[in-house]
Design a protein around this motif. Structure first.
Motif, PDB file in Angstrom:
ATOM      1  N   PHE A 112       0.833  -1.190   0.000  1.00 42.14           N
ATOM      2  CA  PHE A 112       0.000   0.000   0.000  1.00 42.14           C
ATOM      3  C   PHE A 112       0.873   1.247   0.000  1.00 42.14           C
ATOM      4  N   TRP A 113       0.368   2.281  -0.598  1.00 38.92           N
ATOM      5  CA  TRP A 113       1.044   3.573  -0.539  1.00 38.92           C
ATOM      6  C   TRP A 113      -0.032   4.643  -0.547  1.00 38.92           C
ATOM      7  N   GLY A 114       0.281   5.742   0.063  1.00 38.52           N
ATOM      8  CA  GLY A 114      -0.683   6.839   0.118  1.00 38.52           C
ATOM      9  C   GLY A 114      -0.415   7.813  -1.009  1.00 38.52           C
ATOM     10  N   ASN A 115      -1.471   8.382  -1.524  1.00 34.65           N
ATOM     11  CA  ASN A 115      -1.291   9.484  -2.454  1.00 34.65           C
ATOM     12  C   ASN A 115      -1.946  10.708  -1.838  1.00 34.65           C
ATOM     13  N   ASN A 116      -1.724  11.818  -2.431  1.00 32.08           N
ATOM     14  CA  ASN A 116      -2.359  13.048  -1.959  1.00 32.08           C
ATOM     15  C   ASN A 116      -1.978  13.368  -0.509  1.00 32.08           C
ATOM     16  N   MET A 117      -0.709  13.201  -0.168  1.00 38.14           N
ATOM     17  CA  MET A 117      -0.269  13.515   1.194  1.00 38.14           C
ATOM     18  C   MET A 117       0.123  14.984   1.255  1.00 38.14           C
ATOM     19  N   ASN A 118      -0.762  15.790   1.836  1.00 40.91           N
ATOM     20  CA  ASN A 118      -0.526  17.223   1.953  1.00 40.91           C
ATOM     21  C   ASN A 118      -0.530  17.616   3.416  1.00 40.91           C
ATOM     22  N   ASN A 119       0.461  18.358   3.822  1.00 40.49           N
ATOM     23  CA  ASN A 119       0.504  18.910   5.168  1.00 40.49           C
ATOM     24  C   ASN A 119       0.397  20.418   5.060  1.00 40.49           C
ATOM     25  N   ASN A 120      -0.534  20.992   5.769  1.00 42.38           N
ATOM     26  CA  ASN A 120      -0.700  22.437   5.789  1.00 42.38           C
ATOM     27  C   ASN A 120      -0.417  22.936   7.193  1.00 42.38           C
ATOM     28  N   VAL A 121       0.424  23.963   7.293  1.00 42.27           N
ATOM     29  CA  VAL A 121       0.754  24.565   8.578  1.00 42.27           C
ATOM     30  C   VAL A 121       0.315  26.019   8.533  1.00 42.27           C
ATOM     31  N   THR A 122      -0.479  26.420   9.522  1.00 46.04           N
ATOM     32  CA  THR A 122      -0.868  27.828   9.619  1.00 46.04           C
ATOM     33  C   THR A 122      -0.423  28.369  10.968  1.00 46.04           C
ATOM     34  N   ARG A 123       0.015  29.605  10.957  1.00 40.22           N
ATOM     35  CA  ARG A 123       0.427  30.302  12.178  1.00 40.22           C
ATOM     36  C   ARG A 123      -0.446  31.534  12.339  1.00 40.22           C
ATOM     37  N   THR A 124      -0.993  31.679  13.520  1.00 39.75           N
ATOM     38  CA  THR A 124      -1.885  32.789  13.808  1.00 39.75           C
ATOM     39  C   THR A 124      -1.508  33.386  15.157  1.00 39.75           C
ATOM     40  N   THR A 125      -1.436  34.711  15.230  1.00 43.93           N
ATOM     41  CA  THR A 125      -1.228  35.357  16.523  1.00 43.93           C
ATOM     42  C   THR A 125      -2.590  35.537  17.174  1.00 43.93           C
ATOM     43  N   GLU A 126      -2.714  35.004  18.380  1.00 44.16           N
ATOM     44  CA  GLU A 126      -3.959  35.118  19.119  1.00 44.16           C
ATOM     45  C   GLU A 126      -3.767  36.051  20.312  1.00 44.16           C
ATOM     46  N   GLY A 127      -4.764  36.879  20.537  1.00 42.57           N
ATOM     47  CA  GLY A 127      -4.769  37.731  21.709  1.00 42.57           C
ATOM     48  C   GLY A 127      -5.550  37.059  22.821  1.00 42.57           C
ATOM     49  N   ILE A 128      -5.107  37.295  24.043  1.00 44.23           N
ATOM     50  CA  ILE A 128      -5.796  36.752  25.219  1.00 44.23           C
ATOM     51  C   ILE A 128      -6.168  37.938  26.099  1.00 44.23           C
ATOM     52  N   LEU A 129      -7.440  38.045  26.424  1.00 42.51           N
ATOM     53  CA  LEU A 129      -7.921  39.123  27.280  1.00 42.51           C
ATOM     54  C   LEU A 129      -8.502  38.525  28.547  1.00 42.51           C
ATOM     55  N   TYR A 130      -7.999  38.993  29.676  1.00 42.88           N
ATOM     56  CA  TYR A 130      -8.524  38.622  30.990  1.00 42.88           C
ATOM     57  C   TYR A 130      -9.306  39.816  31.511  1.00 42.88           C
ATOM     58  N   ILE A 131     -10.526  39.578  31.954  1.00 42.00           N
ATOM     59  CA  ILE A 131     -11.312  40.612  32.623  1.00 42.00           C
ATOM     60  C   ILE A 131     -11.547  40.126  34.045  1.00 42.00           C
ATOM     61  N   ASP A 132     -11.010  40.881  34.994  1.00 44.16           N
ATOM     62  CA  ASP A 132     -11.135  40.542  36.412  1.00 44.16           C
ATOM     63  C   ASP A 132     -12.142  41.474  37.070  1.00 44.16           C
ATOM     64  N   LEU A 133     -13.022  40.911  37.879  1.00 46.31           N
ATOM     65  CA  LEU A 133     -13.936  41.708  38.690  1.00 46.31           C
ATOM     66  C   LEU A 133     -13.552  41.503  40.147  1.00 46.31           C
ATOM     67  N   ILE A 134     -13.303  42.611  40.815  1.00 45.71           N
ATOM     68  CA  ILE A 134     -12.779  42.608  42.177  1.00 45.71           C
ATOM     69  C   ILE A 134     -13.796  43.269  43.096  1.00 45.71           C
ATOM     70  N   ASP A 135     -14.107  42.625  44.209  1.00 49.56           N
ATOM     71  CA  ASP A 135     -14.980  43.234  45.216  1.00 49.56           C
ATOM     72  C   ASP A 135     -14.263  44.475  45.728  1.00 49.56           C
ATOM     73  N   ALA A 136     -14.880  45.642  45.565  1.00 48.63           N
ATOM     74  CA  ALA A 136     -14.224  46.906  45.893  1.00 48.63           C
ATOM     75  C   ALA A 136     -13.957  47.073  47.390  1.00 48.63           C
ATOM     76  N   GLN A 137     -14.816  46.529  48.248  1.00 47.23           N
ATOM     77  CA  GLN A 137     -14.608  46.669  49.691  1.00 47.23           C
ATOM     78  C   GLN A 137     -13.584  45.672  50.214  1.00 47.23           C
ATOM     79  N   LYS A 138     -13.724  44.428  49.809  1.00 48.17           N
ATOM     80  CA  LYS A 138     -12.838  43.375  50.314  1.00 48.17           C
ATOM     81  C   LYS A 138     -11.507  43.312  49.575  1.00 48.17           C
TER      82      LYS A 138
END
Length: 179
Positions: A112-138
């Motif tokens: 057996f042998w494979g045909n149509n062997m394609n590898n695709n590599v994509t690079r994407t810059t992702e942003g990460i956003l943290y939203i923190d809610l803090i009890d103002a008194q404590k």
């Protein structure tokens, strides 16, 4: 058949690049209905390592979503809102090894042998956003939402993406009690 499969892979790639992945964490036992007003935690906002333009985009989006939830911006808030940002490079490798065939004969060098062997590599810059809610008194963190999504480059697309990320994150606030 091969073209249909390739088209489905491309559609899946495009869809996966456009989504915002979100998660939340919160202090169990917190009565979130007691919180009605908010302000920004200046130190946290100032320390976010992004441009002033991006900070303004994020804060405007938070203001919109908090107002939609009935929160009022106040000089004497119940909750302080802080943000933290980060970015990472996402690498996706897609192997398209669809198809098969037979070599010549079944003896030496055949099989057996494979045909149509394609590898695709994509690079994407992702942003990460943290939203923190803090009890103002404590001065204790009561809720944190995190959103991750590919970044955009034009000002118009940045506004659109920022609004989308903030909306997706704050959709999880306040957390719904589990039955």
């Amino acid at each position: 058949m091969k073209k249909l499969f390739t088209l489905l892979v491309v559609i899946a790639l495009m869809a996966s690049c456009q989504t915002v992945r979100v998660s939340q964490d919160y202090a169990l036992g917190t009565e979130f209905s007691n919180y009605k007003t908010y302000a920004y935690y200046k130190k946290g906002v100032d320390e976010a390592k992004i441009s002033e333009l991006d900070k303004k985009r994020i804060l405007r989006a938070i203001d919109t979503e908090m107002a939609a939830k009935g929160f009022i911006k106040s000089e004497n808030p119940d909750v302080l809102v802080s943000i933290f940002t980060d970015s990472k490079e996402r690498v996706d490798v897609y192997n398209n090894n669809w198809g098969w065939g037979f070599g010549y004969g079944w003896g030496w060098g055949g099989g057996f042998w494979g045909n149509n062997m394609n590898n695709n590599v994509t690079r994407t810059t992702e942003g990460i956003l943290y939203i923190d809610l803090i009890d103002a008194q404590k001065k204790e963190l009561i809720w944190q939402g995190v959103g991750t999504a590919p970044l955009k480059s034009t000002p118009e697309k940045k506004v659109e993406r920022t609004n989308e990320i903030v909306k997706e994150i704050l959709q999880q606030f306040p957390p719904m009690p589990k039955n």
